[in-house]
Write an enzyme that holds these catalytic residues in place. Structure first.
Site, PDB file in Angstrom:
ATOM      1  N   ILE A 150     -53.602-134.821 -23.246  1.00 13.44           N
ATOM      2  CA  ILE A 150     -52.799-133.943 -24.097  1.00 13.44           C
ATOM      3  C   ILE A 150     -51.628-133.380 -23.305  1.00 13.44           C
ATOM      4  O   ILE A 150     -50.512-133.260 -23.814  1.00 13.44           O
ATOM      5  CB  ILE A 150     -53.672-132.823 -24.704  1.00 13.44           C
ATOM      6  CG1 ILE A 150     -54.845-133.413 -25.477  1.00 13.44           C
ATOM      7  CG2 ILE A 150     -52.831-131.918 -25.607  1.00 13.44           C
ATOM      8  CD1 ILE A 150     -55.856-132.403 -25.963  1.00 13.44           C
ATOM      9  N   GLY A 186     -56.065-136.961 -13.814  1.00  8.67           N
ATOM     10  CA  GLY A 186     -54.795-137.346 -14.443  1.00  8.67           C
ATOM     11  C   GLY A 186     -54.235-138.619 -13.844  1.00  8.67           C
ATOM     12  O   GLY A 186     -54.705-139.113 -12.820  1.00  8.67           O
ATOM     13  N   SER A 188     -60.165-124.551 -27.308  1.00 12.32           N
ATOM     14  CA  SER A 188     -60.886-125.602 -28.016  1.00 12.32           C
ATOM     15  C   SER A 188     -61.640-125.041 -29.205  1.00 12.32           C
ATOM     16  O   SER A 188     -62.136-123.911 -29.162  1.00 12.32           O
ATOM     17  CB  SER A 188     -61.900-126.249 -27.048  1.00 12.32           C
ATOM     18  OG  SER A 188     -62.835-127.027 -27.750  1.00 12.32           O
ATOM     19  N   TYR A 207     -69.002-125.842 -20.998  1.00  9.39           N
ATOM     20  CA  TYR A 207     -67.574-126.152 -21.166  1.00  9.39           C
ATOM     21  C   TYR A 207     -66.947-125.227 -22.209  1.00  9.39           C
ATOM     22  O   TYR A 207     -65.933-124.581 -21.962  1.00  9.39           O
ATOM     23  CB  TYR A 207     -67.386-127.609 -21.603  1.00  9.39           C
ATOM     24  CG  TYR A 207     -66.070-127.868 -22.260  1.00  9.39           C
ATOM     25  CD1 TYR A 207     -65.972-127.884 -23.658  1.00  9.39           C
ATOM     26  CD2 TYR A 207     -64.913-128.061 -21.515  1.00  9.39           C
ATOM     27  CE1 TYR A 207     -64.747-128.087 -24.276  1.00  9.39           C
ATOM     28  CE2 TYR A 207     -63.695-128.268 -22.130  1.00  9.39           C
ATOM     29  CZ  TYR A 207     -63.612-128.279 -23.518  1.00  9.39           C
ATOM     30  OH  TYR A 207     -62.406-128.472 -24.129  1.00  9.39           O
ATOM     31  N   LYS A 266     -64.008-121.975 -22.038  1.00 10.60           N
ATOM     32  CA  LYS A 266     -62.807-121.808 -22.873  1.00 10.60           C
ATOM     33  C   LYS A 266     -62.812-120.414 -23.512  1.00 10.60           C
ATOM     34  O   LYS A 266     -61.800-119.711 -23.522  1.00 10.60           O
ATOM     35  CB  LYS A 266     -62.754-122.896 -23.947  1.00 10.60           C
ATOM     36  CG  LYS A 266     -62.529-124.298 -23.397  1.00 10.60           C
ATOM     37  CD  LYS A 266     -61.198-124.398 -22.667  1.00 10.60           C
ATOM     38  CE  LYS A 266     -60.898-125.797 -22.208  1.00 10.60           C
ATOM     39  NZ  LYS A 266     -59.573-125.902 -21.523  1.00 10.60           N
TER      40      LYS A 266
HETATM   41  C1  WQD Z   1     -66.861-136.954 -32.720  1.00 11.67           C
HETATM   42  C2  WQD Z   1     -67.872-137.415 -33.752  1.00 11.67           C
HETATM   43  C3  WQD Z   1     -70.100-137.561 -32.879  1.00 11.67           C
HETATM   44  C4  WQD Z   1     -69.179-140.787 -30.069  1.00 11.67           C
HETATM   45  C5  WQD Z   1     -64.815-133.085 -28.995  1.00 11.67           C
HETATM   46  C6  WQD Z   1     -64.771-132.477 -27.651  1.00 11.67           C
HETATM   47  C7  WQD Z   1     -64.704-130.969 -27.794  1.00 11.67           C
HETATM   48  C8  WQD Z   1     -63.532-130.560 -28.666  1.00 11.67           C
HETATM   49  C9  WQD Z   1     -63.646-131.275 -30.003  1.00 11.67           C
HETATM   50  C10 WQD Z   1     -61.679-130.264 -27.082  1.00 11.67           C
HETATM   51  C11 WQD Z   1     -69.197-136.652 -33.682  1.00 11.67           C
HETATM   52  C12 WQD Z   1     -69.586-138.951 -33.273  1.00 11.67           C
HETATM   53  C13 WQD Z   1     -69.069-139.824 -31.047  1.00 11.67           C
HETATM   54  C14 WQD Z   1     -70.005-141.917 -30.292  1.00 11.67           C
HETATM   55  C15 WQD Z   1     -70.532-141.063 -32.467  1.00 11.67           C
HETATM   56  N1  WQD Z   1     -62.250-130.862 -28.118  1.00 11.67           N
HETATM   57  N2  WQD Z   1     -69.725-139.960 -32.223  1.00 11.67           N
HETATM   58  N3  WQD Z   1     -70.646-142.018 -31.493  1.00 11.67           N
HETATM   59  O1  WQD Z   1     -68.249-133.923 -30.017  1.00 11.67           O
HETATM   60  O2  WQD Z   1     -66.644-133.528 -31.955  1.00 11.67           O
HETATM   61  O3  WQD Z   1     -66.044-132.775 -29.650  1.00 11.67           O
HETATM   62  O4  WQD Z   1     -63.719-132.682 -29.737  1.00 11.67           O
HETATM   63  O5  WQD Z   1     -62.025-129.381 -26.416  1.00 11.67           O
HETATM   64  O6  WQD Z   1     -64.588-130.435 -26.520  1.00 11.67           O
HETATM   65  O7  WQD Z   1     -65.915-132.885 -26.982  1.00 11.67           O
HETATM   66  O8  WQD Z   1     -66.096-135.223 -30.207  1.00 11.67           O
HETATM   67  O9  WQD Z   1     -65.507-137.607 -30.119  1.00 11.67           O
HETATM   68  O10 WQD Z   1     -67.658-136.826 -28.976  1.00 11.67           O
HETATM   69  O11 WQD Z   1     -67.541-136.900 -31.462  1.00 11.67           O
HETATM   70  O12 WQD Z   1     -71.137-141.184 -33.544  1.00 11.67           O
HETATM   71  O13 WQD Z   1     -70.154-142.846 -29.435  1.00 11.67           O
HETATM   72  O14 WQD Z   1     -68.199-138.781 -33.491  1.00 11.67           O
HETATM   73  O15 WQD Z   1     -71.468-137.409 -33.253  1.00 11.67           O
HETATM   74  O16 WQD Z   1     -69.695-136.514 -34.987  1.00 11.67           O
HETATM   75  P1  WQD Z   1     -66.853-133.848 -30.517  1.00 11.67           P
HETATM   76  P2  WQD Z   1     -66.699-136.697 -30.103  1.00 11.67           P
END
Ligand code: WQD
Length: 350
Positions: free
Chosen positions: A36, A60, A140, A164, A168
């Protein structure tokens, strides 16, 4: 002592002359070689703003900093920060530098307390020593944890469910008290699910370390023997898979620029959601990616992932009211730009 390697674009000769007058004011972007951060730097420089990047390159990529000077070092190194602020006449800061793995944070909490919280305190003190008064922080939506209702507004209860996310939320409180005690004005931007790549294809996400859904889907499309494990299809959602608010990284970049303008205009400290306000399921993402690629995404449904909220997406009203910001792009642009970027990387490495 930080290793300091200055890489300046050829055209930036203003700082090389022997009789350097005070350089024009710059924005310091910590973590600007990250996902980002690099997109925000790119958007800022293409909008004619002067930026200097400070990044340790621990996570990075120096190549992601395409048109701004890069200082390689740690944003918690107060002496280095004061030196950069002086040399580049820094007047405001955007702070991305942090560890961001939810899973790792639960296994190595001290690493996250030190870097994400204590490191930010060191940065803040150095910035204030340099006379800075404006600070934009990369927060976040995870500070909300599993929200009691959706869409999620900024007034929703803060309930982090990982170390984490707690870091934040803690930095947001540190910023509040730096405001009370030192007059620092800040905006904490609570991102929802960042995804996609720059439309010009010049930069994008490094999928090496990412376990987020969109890069995982892209690997399944572009790499042999890769498939997506869908974490549960038994949620009480229309298609049974969990819902998130996927926001294009260029929209996030724009949100940071508007937050800087808001503070420069005298805006008071606040925390603001950056999300589209639209919820998309895991299968929505898979189907959109398949349409963008013209190919099926190999996947299998497995058990739910512990800690995953069933649904979370933003109420984006405050960003519109306070910053005049709203998301321009949706899921289609996210998967199309992500696919184009990762295909380019795979073909380029072939
Ligand atoms: C998205 C969806 C999983 C991987 C992230 C960051 C968090 C915050 C928000 C910044 C969920 C599903 C995922 C996979 C799956 N951002 N999934 N199979 O957990 O929503 O949170 O974004 O700070 O810190 O971690 O993101 O991309 O891991 O999951 O089914 O292999 O996809 O269950 O519903 P998440 P994610």
């Amino acid at each position: 002592m930080a290793r300091r390697v200055m890489m300046r674009p050829p055209q930036d000769r203003s700082l090389r002359s022997s009789t350097v007058s005070a350089p024009d004011e710059h924005t310091l972007v910590t973590g600007g070689a990250g996902y980002i951060g690099s997109h925000t730097v790119r958007a800022m420089t293409q909008a004619g703003r002067r930026v200097v990047v400070l990044d340790s390159l621990e996570l990075g990529d120096a190549h992601a900093v395409v048109d701004a000077p890069l200082v390689v070092g740690d944003s918690s190194d107060g002496d280095l920060v004061r030196s950069v602020c002086s040399e580049y006449n820094v007047n405001e800061v955007v702070h991305f530098a942090a560890y961001k793995s939810v899973g790792e944070s639960m296994h190595a909490p001290a690493k996250y307390w030190r870097n994400n919280v204590a490191g930010t305190v060191e940065l803040l003190d150095a910035c204030l020593d340099a006379g800075l008064e404006r600070f934009v922080f990369s927060s976040s939506c995870s500070v909300y944890g599993n929200p009691p209702r959706v869409p999620v507004a900024e007034q929703a209860p803060i309930g982090p469910e990982s170390v984490y996310a707690e870091t934040k939320a803690m930095v947001e409180r540190v910023l509040h008290w730096y405001g009370v005690t030192r007059g620092l004005r800040s905006v904490s931007l609570r991102y929802f699910n960042a995804a996609g790549a720059r439309f010009d294809g010049r930069i994008g996400e490094d999928w090496t370390y990412s376990i987020n859904l969109v890069p995982i889907v892209m690997k399944a499309l572009l790499l042999p023997d890769h498939s997506v494990s869908v974490f549960g299809d038994d949620y009480e959602t229309p298609d049974g898979t969990a819902i998130r608010d996927y926001i294009h990284v260029d929209d996030l970049a724009d949100g940071h620029i508007r937050a800087l303008d808001y503070l420069a205009g005298g805006g008071a400290s606040t925390a603001i959601n950056l999300g589209t306000g639209v919820g998309s399921s895991v299968l929505d993402v898979i189907n959109a990616a398949s349409a963008a690629a013209g190919a099926a995404v190999p996947y299998e449904v497995v058990g739910r992932r512990a800690g995953d909220p069933m649904a979370t997406y933003a109420d984006p009203a405050t960003a519109q009211e306070v910053l005049g910001w709203s998301a321009r792009y949706g899921l289609e642009e996210i998967v199309r730009t992500a696919y184009n970027w990762h295909r380019q990387q795979v073909e380029g490495s072939a």
